[in-house]
Design an enzyme around this catalytic site. Structure first.
Site, PDB file in Angstrom:
ATOM      1  N   SER A 111       0.835  -1.205   0.000  1.00  0.00           N
ATOM      2  CA  SER A 111       0.000   0.000   0.000  1.00  0.00           C
ATOM      3  C   SER A 111       0.866   1.250   0.000  1.00  0.00           C
ATOM      4  CB  SER A 111      -0.919   0.021   1.227  1.00  0.00           C
ATOM      5  OG  SER A 111      -1.675   1.222   1.245  1.00  0.00           O
ATOM      6  N   GLU A 158      -9.778   1.893   4.346  1.00  0.00           N
ATOM      7  CA  GLU A 158      -9.514   3.069   3.502  1.00  0.00           C
ATOM      8  C   GLU A 158     -10.812   3.608   2.900  1.00  0.00           C
ATOM      9  OE1 GLU A 158      -7.742   3.385  -0.935  1.00  0.00           O
ATOM     10  OE2 GLU A 158      -6.363   2.509   0.538  1.00  0.00           O
ATOM     11  N   HIS A 197      -7.257  -3.585   4.925  1.00  0.00           N
ATOM     12  CA  HIS A 197      -6.679  -2.231   4.867  1.00  0.00           C
ATOM     13  C   HIS A 197      -7.460  -1.382   3.875  1.00  0.00           C
ATOM     14  CE1 HIS A 197      -4.243   0.657   2.577  1.00  0.00           C
ATOM     15  NE2 HIS A 197      -3.555   0.901   3.678  1.00  0.00           N
ATOM     16  N   ASN A 198      -7.724  -1.933   2.687  1.00  0.00           N
ATOM     17  CA  ASN A 198      -8.442  -1.173   1.665  1.00  0.00           C
ATOM     18  C   ASN A 198      -9.888  -0.919   2.076  1.00  0.00           C
ATOM     19  OD1 ASN A 198      -6.050  -1.513   0.288  1.00  0.00           O
ATOM     20  ND2 ASN A 198      -7.007  -2.054  -1.632  1.00  0.00           N
ATOM     21  N   HIS A 224     -38.028 -22.312  14.361  1.00  0.00           N
ATOM     22  CA  HIS A 224     -36.565 -22.274  14.428  1.00  0.00           C
ATOM     23  C   HIS A 224     -36.037 -22.343  15.862  1.00  0.00           C
ATOM     24  CE1 HIS A 224     -36.097 -21.632  10.169  1.00  0.00           C
ATOM     25  NE2 HIS A 224     -36.930 -20.596  10.191  1.00  0.00           N
ATOM     26  N   ARG A 273     -39.127 -15.873  14.333  1.00  0.00           N
ATOM     27  CA  ARG A 273     -38.566 -17.020  13.614  1.00  0.00           C
ATOM     28  C   ARG A 273     -39.187 -18.328  14.101  1.00  0.00           C
ATOM     29  NH1 ARG A 273     -33.533 -18.332  14.103  1.00  0.00           N
ATOM     30  NH2 ARG A 273     -33.181 -18.965  11.927  1.00  0.00           N
ATOM     31  N   LYS A 319      -4.233  -6.823   3.460  1.00  0.00           N
ATOM     32  CA  LYS A 319      -4.295  -5.727   2.482  1.00  0.00           C
ATOM     33  C   LYS A 319      -5.750  -5.449   2.087  1.00  0.00           C
ATOM     34  CE  LYS A 319      -2.772  -2.702  -0.543  1.00  0.00           C
ATOM     35  NZ  LYS A 319      -3.816  -2.485  -1.538  1.00  0.00           N
TER      36      LYS A 319
END
Length: 470
Positions: A128, A190, A186-187, A451, A445, A183
């Protein structure tokens, strides 16, 4: 024949810049590009005594010392697989391939396993910092075989950015796809960080009525304090830039629509798989999608505009926005690091969260002063379950959340879109809520799908025969 320390495959902007960075640090670098014209252009425009260009992969590989180290800086996807297949017959057991592109981490896991079966080491290396970072010092996130990492560590640490304390912004992340996963997150962070700054801009412009010159000064002031970061710095610069095609400020000449390359989307999808809330990152990605929605113009004409209330104290409003932005920024990073923590357990990576925060302190796009505080938080408590439970960040959020709510409410009442800030508020409320209404959802539910539900006074799962009252 000259012997090179490392080979670079792909000599477009990032590959070229990284190769020259390595050459500056005394490493002999060989370069290859599918189009030799690109290699020739680099040799003519950026000649370097430590860089040699080659017209074929065979020549490049033959020039490398053993174990051979080849870094790929090519477009993520099929191009990476194609180059790998070309390299396999040219390499020997123990040689190393490094993928420095934005590859999807699952592809990296697949490739690492495939090449391991052929006796080769494969590293997914997150990088980066853009062109300048690659040229003069990026943040580097390598993932792969830990023992083999020692063969590439000196080169990667040499070319990495340096934090204020001199520490290289590069550390071993973990096995197989760990580096590219970090990474990716990280993006994602960002995306959220940029969106928050854009929302602060909208508030200051439309509620505060500050012009671009004033906005430049405001963000410059923000940069001097706890919001100090690369993105705040470039934002201040952007508001000062004049259009080279006329007398206007450039930011006002740019179309209100932003693109994305997919890493933020990957982060959101992966968070859903992991069962982690990264709603601010998702909101940032969705905002870019909506910015390109072709129906916006028609909707603008058909829906009434909300009247924006006047503020009585512009200086106080600037501070409200600053504090709100900082609180929201903390929550965005907390979401990202929560995803890293959960993924670490799921994939068996043992991600070093403190070291990851430390390598973001320089070189990368999300570099910021408060990453020192994130580093400290994980150094003091390696098993910290969530960043918002660290005393420093808890104190800051408690101090600033009132203004985050205030500017969020002003934006909503004024018809100004602030999806990232709104999600920051919702996330905080969910995170510390006594009651989120999930008991009713459990009941619904069980009512329509049997459920089952859990009780507050007894262990186990239960089903109730619900009566139809009407």
């Amino acid at each position: 024949m000259r012997t090179n320390n490392i080979g670079m495959v792909g000599l477009a902007v990032m590959g070229r810049s990284l190769a020259l960075n390595m050459a500056d640090h005394g490493y002999k670098v060989g370069g290859y590009n599918r189009s030799y014209a690109v290699t020739e252009h680099m040799l003519e425009a950026w000649p370097h005594e430590n860089f040699t260009g080659y017209s074929t992969l065979e020549e490049l590989v033959a020039s490398l010392e053993k174990p051979r180290k080849v870094m790929l800086m090519v477009k993520a996807g099929k191009a990476v697989d194609a180059i790998i297949e070309q390299l396999i017959p040219l390499l020997e057991q123990g040689d190393i391939i490094l993928d420095g592109g934005n590859s999807f981490f699952e592809d990296t896991i697949r490739r690492e396993a495939y090449l391991k079966g052929k006796g080769l080491h494969y590293f997914g290396v997150g990088i980066s910092g853009g062109e300048d970072g690659a040229r003069f010092g990026p943040s580097i996130m390598p993932g792969g075989n830990k023992a083999a990492y020692e063969e590439i560590r000196p080169i990667l640490e040499a070319v990495a950015a340096r934090a204020e304390d001199g520490t290289p912004c590069c550390t071993y992340i973990g096995e197989n796809g760990a580096g590219h996963y970090v990474k990716m997150v990280h993006n994602g962070i960002e995306y959220a960080d940029m969106q928050l700054i854009a929302e602060a801009y909208l508030l200051l412009k439309h509620v505060g009525h500050f012009d671009n010159a004033q906005l430049a000064e405001i963000f410059s002031e923000y940069q001097k304090g706890e919001l100090n970061s690369f993105l705040i710095h470039i934002t201040s610069d952007i508001f000062r830039e004049q259009d080279d095609k006329g007398g206007k400020e450039l930011v006002d000449c740019i179309r209100d629509a932003a693109q994305q390359k997919g890493t933020g989307r990957w982060t959101s999808i992966e968070a859903l798989k992991q069962g982690v809330d990264v709603s601010m990152i998702a909101a940032a990605g969705n905002t870019r999608v909506m910015s390109n929605n072709e129906n916006r113009k028609a909707a603008e004409e058909q829906y009434p505009h909300v009247e924006i209330a006047e503020i009585s104290n512009p200086d106080a409003f600037k501070e409200e926005v600053r504090q709100g932005l900082y609180a929201a920024k903390i929550i965005a990073y907390a979401q990202g690091f929560d995803l890293l923590k959960q993924a670490s357990a799921s994939y068996g990576w043992e991600l070093p969260l403190g070291k990851i925060a430390s390598i973001f302190r320089a070189g990368c796009i999300i570099q910021a002063k408060f990453l020192n505080d994130i580093t400290r938080a994980y150094e003091q408590q390696a098993d910290l379950s969530h960043l918002l439970l660290d005393s420093f960040f808890q104190e800051r959020v408690v101090s600033y959340e009132k203004n985050l709510r205030q500017i969020g409410a002003q934006a909503i009442l004024s018809g100004i879109p602030v999806p990232a800030m709104a999600n920051a508020i919702s996330y905080l409320d969910l995170f510390c809520a006594t009651h989120v209404g999930a008991n009713l959802i459990q009941a619904q539910r069980d009512y329509f799908g049997a459920h089952t539900f859990e009780r507050v006074d007894e262990e186990g799962s239960f089903h109730h025969e619900w009566r139809r009252w009407a």
